[in-house]
Motif scaffolding. Sequence first.
Motif, short mmCIF file in Angstrom:
data_model
loop_
_atom_site.label_atom_id
_atom_site.label_comp_id
_atom_site.label_asym_id
_atom_site.label_seq_id
_atom_site.Cartn_x
_atom_site.Cartn_y
_atom_site.Cartn_z
N CYS A 1 0.84 -1.19 0.00
CA CYS A 1 0.00 0.00 0.00
C CYS A 1 0.88 1.24 0.00
CB CYS A 1 -0.94 0.01 1.20
SG CYS A 1 -1.97 1.48 1.24
N GLU B 1 -0.17 4.23 0.54
CA GLU B 1 -0.67 5.18 1.54
C GLU B 1 -0.11 4.87 2.93
OE1 GLU B 1 -3.03 7.81 1.26
OE2 GLU B 1 -2.69 7.62 -0.89
N CYS B 2 -0.39 3.67 3.43
CA CYS B 2 0.01 3.35 4.81
C CYS B 2 1.31 2.56 4.85
CB CYS B 2 -1.11 2.56 5.51
SG CYS B 2 -1.44 0.95 4.77
N CYS C 1 -4.58 0.01 -0.20
CA CYS C 1 -5.22 -1.14 0.44
C CYS C 1 -6.64 -0.84 0.89
CB CYS C 1 -4.38 -1.62 1.62
SG CYS C 1 -4.53 -0.59 3.10
N CYS D 1 -7.14 1.85 3.61
CA CYS D 1 -6.93 3.21 3.15
C CYS D 1 -8.01 3.66 2.17
CB CYS D 1 -5.56 3.36 2.50
SG CYS D 1 -4.22 3.09 3.68
#
Length: 142
Positions: A100, A102-103, A136, A139
């Motif tokens: 992912c 983002e995270c 993911c 997110c």
Amino acid sequence: MRKFKTEEVLEDAGLKKTVIRIKMLDFISASKTAVSQPDLEKIFGKIADRVTIYRILSAFEEKGIVHKIIDLHGTSRFALCNDKHCKEHDHHDEHIHFNCTECGNVTCLDNVHVPVIKLPKNYKAATFNMSVLGVCNDCTVK
Ligand SMILES: [Zn+2]
Ligand SMILES: [Zn+2]
């Protein structure tokens, strides 16, 4: 998925059932995403030093209890190996890793079908590594 029994897994692997090994394996098996050594140091740093944590991870990997995944930042992360065996293609534990952006979490996608890769003549694959980059579920839903 079969129920995961930490102590049995250690016993089968011939590893001593020390408190730290049990705790680390419990943590890795309970985690939805792959965990890095710094993650483990944050949690177990008080009861084990870096070297101990590193050695335990190496032993887990060597015994086929966990597998290593290199994330987007080049950090090693570890996730449990499940002993699903693909009868049709005769291989173990080959699955897609989702990274992912983002995270930064890495998730093993055990239930996504992996296409069979056809290699040219005389090329023999030893390991298989397939990762997908994206956002993911956690997110996306946020
Ligand atoms: Zn995410
Ligand atoms: Zn995996």
